[in-house]
Design an enzyme around this catalytic site. Structure first.
Site, PDB file in Angstrom:
ATOM      1  N   HIS A  88      30.528 166.355  61.357  1.00 16.43           N
ATOM      2  CA  HIS A  88      29.948 166.366  60.015  1.00 16.43           C
ATOM      3  C   HIS A  88      28.447 166.110  59.987  1.00 16.43           C
ATOM      4  O   HIS A  88      27.806 166.278  58.938  1.00 16.43           O
ATOM      5  CB  HIS A  88      30.682 165.363  59.111  1.00 16.43           C
ATOM      6  CG  HIS A  88      30.803 165.838  57.692  1.00 16.43           C
ATOM      7  ND1 HIS A  88      31.665 165.266  56.781  1.00 16.43           N
ATOM      8  CD2 HIS A  88      30.172 166.837  57.023  1.00 16.43           C
ATOM      9  CE1 HIS A  88      31.543 165.894  55.615  1.00 16.43           C
ATOM     10  NE2 HIS A  88      30.647 166.849  55.739  1.00 16.43           N
ATOM     11  N   ASP A  90      35.948 164.397  51.508  1.00 17.85           N
ATOM     12  CA  ASP A  90      36.043 163.630  52.755  1.00 17.85           C
ATOM     13  C   ASP A  90      36.901 162.392  52.503  1.00 17.85           C
ATOM     14  O   ASP A  90      36.941 161.869  51.392  1.00 17.85           O
ATOM     15  CB  ASP A  90      34.613 163.192  53.157  1.00 17.85           C
ATOM     16  CG  ASP A  90      34.439 162.903  54.638  1.00 17.85           C
ATOM     17  OD1 ASP A  90      35.363 162.340  55.248  1.00 17.85           O
ATOM     18  OD2 ASP A  90      33.354 163.213  55.162  1.00 17.85           O
ATOM     19  N   HIS A 111      36.012 159.854  54.106  1.00 19.27           N
ATOM     20  CA  HIS A 111      34.946 158.864  54.356  1.00 19.27           C
ATOM     21  C   HIS A 111      33.714 159.203  53.535  1.00 19.27           C
ATOM     22  O   HIS A 111      33.513 160.359  53.146  1.00 19.27           O
ATOM     23  CB  HIS A 111      34.559 158.894  55.844  1.00 19.27           C
ATOM     24  CG  HIS A 111      35.726 158.840  56.790  1.00 19.27           C
ATOM     25  ND1 HIS A 111      36.352 159.980  57.243  1.00 19.27           N
ATOM     26  CD2 HIS A 111      36.375 157.797  57.340  1.00 19.27           C
ATOM     27  CE1 HIS A 111      37.352 159.638  58.045  1.00 19.27           C
ATOM     28  NE2 HIS A 111      37.398 158.317  58.126  1.00 19.27           N
ATOM     29  N   ASP A 144      30.461 158.747  54.601  1.00 18.22           N
ATOM     30  CA  ASP A 144      29.359 159.226  55.460  1.00 18.22           C
ATOM     31  C   ASP A 144      27.996 158.788  54.929  1.00 18.22           C
ATOM     32  O   ASP A 144      27.027 159.552  54.908  1.00 18.22           O
ATOM     33  CB  ASP A 144      29.435 160.751  55.633  1.00 18.22           C
ATOM     34  CG  ASP A 144      30.725 161.179  56.331  1.00 18.22           C
ATOM     35  OD1 ASP A 144      31.459 160.304  56.817  1.00 18.22           O
ATOM     36  OD2 ASP A 144      30.992 162.390  56.398  1.00 18.22           O
ATOM     37  N   HIS A 152      27.742 161.218  62.486  1.00 16.07           N
ATOM     38  CA  HIS A 152      28.579 161.921  61.496  1.00 16.07           C
ATOM     39  C   HIS A 152      29.001 161.006  60.341  1.00 16.07           C
ATOM     40  O   HIS A 152      29.487 161.496  59.329  1.00 16.07           O
ATOM     41  CB  HIS A 152      29.794 162.615  62.149  1.00 16.07           C
ATOM     42  CG  HIS A 152      30.972 161.731  62.429  1.00 16.07           C
ATOM     43  ND1 HIS A 152      32.263 162.215  62.527  1.00 16.07           N
ATOM     44  CD2 HIS A 152      31.054 160.389  62.639  1.00 16.07           C
ATOM     45  CE1 HIS A 152      33.092 161.209  62.778  1.00 16.07           C
ATOM     46  NE2 HIS A 152      32.393 160.101  62.859  1.00 16.07           N
ATOM     47  N   ASP A 192      35.046 168.017  54.831  1.00 14.63           N
ATOM     48  CA  ASP A 192      35.522 167.396  56.071  1.00 14.63           C
ATOM     49  C   ASP A 192      37.042 167.567  56.076  1.00 14.63           C
ATOM     50  O   ASP A 192      37.726 167.108  55.155  1.00 14.63           O
ATOM     51  CB  ASP A 192      35.121 165.915  56.070  1.00 14.63           C
ATOM     52  CG  ASP A 192      35.446 165.196  57.369  1.00 14.63           C
ATOM     53  OD1 ASP A 192      36.437 165.552  58.029  1.00 14.63           O
ATOM     54  OD2 ASP A 192      34.713 164.232  57.699  1.00 14.63           O
ATOM     55  N   ASP A 206      39.235 166.089  57.437  1.00 12.29           N
ATOM     56  CA  ASP A 206      40.011 164.844  57.358  1.00 12.29           C
ATOM     57  C   ASP A 206      40.227 164.369  55.920  1.00 12.29           C
ATOM     58  O   ASP A 206      40.933 163.381  55.682  1.00 12.29           O
ATOM     59  CB  ASP A 206      39.437 163.747  58.269  1.00 12.29           C
ATOM     60  CG  ASP A 206      38.118 163.134  57.785  1.00 12.29           C
ATOM     61  OD1 ASP A 206      37.849 163.089  56.575  1.00 12.29           O
ATOM     62  OD2 ASP A 206      37.354 162.672  58.678  1.00 12.29           O
ATOM     63  N   GLU A 229      34.806 169.154  61.358  1.00 14.74           N
ATOM     64  CA  GLU A 229      35.671 168.158  61.997  1.00 14.74           C
ATOM     65  C   GLU A 229      37.046 168.685  62.416  1.00 14.74           C
ATOM     66  O   GLU A 229      37.964 167.897  62.655  1.00 14.74           O
ATOM     67  CB  GLU A 229      35.825 166.889  61.126  1.00 14.74           C
ATOM     68  CG  GLU A 229      34.515 166.158  60.793  1.00 14.74           C
ATOM     69  CD  GLU A 229      33.949 165.292  61.909  1.00 14.74           C
ATOM     70  OE1 GLU A 229      34.588 165.207  62.989  1.00 14.74           O
ATOM     71  OE2 GLU A 229      32.862 164.706  61.704  1.00 14.74           O
TER      72      GLU A 229
HETATM   73  C1  DIR Z   1      32.939 155.566  59.797  1.00 18.63           C
HETATM   74  C2  DIR Z   1      33.814 156.790  60.016  1.00 18.63           C
HETATM   75  N1  DIR Z   1      32.678 155.331  58.400  1.00 18.63           N
HETATM   76  C3  DIR Z   1      31.624 155.686  60.567  1.00 18.63           C
HETATM   77  N2  DIR Z   1      33.255 157.959  59.472  1.00 18.63           N
HETATM   78  C4  DIR Z   1      33.788 159.202  59.576  1.00 18.63           C
HETATM   79  O1  DIR Z   1      31.678 155.920  61.762  1.00 18.63           O
HETATM   80  O2  DIR Z   1      30.570 155.524  59.968  1.00 18.63           O
HETATM   81  N3  DIR Z   1      33.347 160.199  58.897  1.00 18.63           N
HETATM   82  N4  DIR Z   1      34.788 159.445  60.362  1.00 18.63           N
HETATM   83  O3  DIR Z   1      33.883 161.416  58.804  1.00 18.63           O
HETATM   84 MN    MN Z   2      32.756 163.360  57.124  1.00 19.06          MN
HETATM   85 MN    MN Z   3      35.755 162.082  57.334  1.00 16.43          MN
HETATM   86 MN    MN Z   4      34.838 162.174  60.711  1.00 15.74          MN
END
Ligand code: DIR
Ligand code: MN
Ligand code: MN
Ligand code: MN
Length: 312
Positions: A95, A118, A120, A122, A135, A226, A228, A271
């Site tokens: 991402h 998403d 998350h 990000d 990411h 994303d 996910d 992703e």
């Molecule tokens: C988590 C995971 N908040 C990080 N983030 C992800 O690593 O900052 N984003 N997986 O897609």
């Molecule tokens: Mn993401």
């Molecule tokens: Mn994500």
């Molecule tokens: Mn991710």
């Protein structure tokens, strides 16, 4: 309508191998043919390549030299696709590539609103991240309100944090770090998590999000998707799955609604990691990605129209 596809075989924004093979795997599932049946003029611009910048490390920010140089090239490529009069479809890759796509979109079209789909947010900086993975940082890099929270980032001078966080809406959130929550609350960021989708339904959530970030129906829209965001039952082949996510049906509906605005200019699909899960998992994840892309580019579950002139 015309579409340009860009592949970004980039995996340096996180630590799992395989996500760099997302573009080739999605293409191998006949992406181009599945867009041509929508009567789109499709041009594949190929993959974005880069030479690594040998820059000084920044604390808690892995592979910044790779990110800086790849995303600079990607930003230029997106600007070219848009100047060619095409919608931009970028397939990843992790991402962090949305740093490049959104930078390029904003430079070319200025008035941009982003729907970030998403699990998350990000929204970390190198000071708040628990992983050091870029990411998890793109939204914080792109937005003007968060610019002051960053140290100087060598190699990133090309990147302009000129998007306002008021023009970003999240859909699908369910895994938010402590400082990300703090930032969301501090700035009153438009964010619809899974509980809002339960409460209002995906249709209303999409329209509430668009009303907040694009109240005059005038902006150039960018969907950063994303994979996910989907429930891992439907998209298992991704690096950071979180259970309790969107159904594919909800994701398709979201994309259909945004597509109906006729202002969807750029789509990122990121992703997908073909090295996670078994063959069947990968197939299911890639098919989900293609359904989402088709919905974004005008596929309707009501069926395709007979081409003009054929009916009489
Ligand atoms: C988590 C995971 N908040 C990080 N983030 C992800 O690593 O900052 N984003 N997986 O897609
Ligand atoms: Mn993401
Ligand atoms: Mn994500
Ligand atoms: Mn991710």
């Amino acid at each position: 309508r015309k579409v340009g596809i860009i592949g970004v075989p980039f995996d340096k924004g996180q630590k799992k191998e395989g996500v760099a093979r997302g573009p080739e795997t999605i293409r191998a599932a006949n992406l181009v043919d599945k867009l041509k049946i929508l009567e789109l003029d499709v041009r594949d611009y190929g993959d974005v390549h880069y030479n690594v910048n040998d820059i000084n490390d920044v604390k808690n920010m892995s592979h910044l030299g790779h990110v800086a140089s790849c995303m600079n090239n990607l930003s230029e490529q997106i600007q070219q696709v848009l100047r060619d009069g095409r919608q931009a479809l970028t397939i990843g890759g992790d991402h962090s590539l949305s740093i490049g796509t959104i930078d390029g979109h904003v430079k070319e079209r200025q008035d941009v609103a982003v729907i970030w789909v998403d699990a998350h947010a990000d929204l970390n900086t190198n000071k708040t991240s628990e992983s050091g993975n870029v990411h998890g940082m793109p939204v914080a890099l792109l937005t003007s309100e968060l610019a002051d929270y960053w140290p100087y980032l060598p190699g990133m001078d090309w990147q302009m944090p000129i998007l306002s966080i008021r023009n970003v809406a999240y859909i699908g959130l369910r895994s938010i770090d402590r400082y990300e929550r703090l930032i969301i609350e501090k700035f009153g960021i438009t964010a619809y998590g899974m509980e809002d989708i339960e409460r209002y339904g995906i249709h209303d959530v999409v329209h509430m999000a668009l009303n907040k970030i694009d109240s005059h129906n005038s902006k150039s829209l960018h969907v950063s998707f994303d994979i996910d965001a989907l429930d891992p039952l439907e998209a298992p082949s991704t690096g950071t799955p979180v259970r309790g996510g969107l159904s594919l049906r909800e994701a398709i509906h979201l994309m259909e609604e945004i597509s109906r605005t006729h202002r969807l200019t750029a789509i990122d699909l990121v992703e997908v990691n073909p090295q996670i899960g078994n063959k069947q998992d990968v197939k299911m994840t890639v098919q989900a990605a293609i359904h989402i892309i088709q919905a974004a580019l005008g596929y309707s579950r009501r069926g395709l129209r007979v081409p003009e002139g054929v009916t009489d």
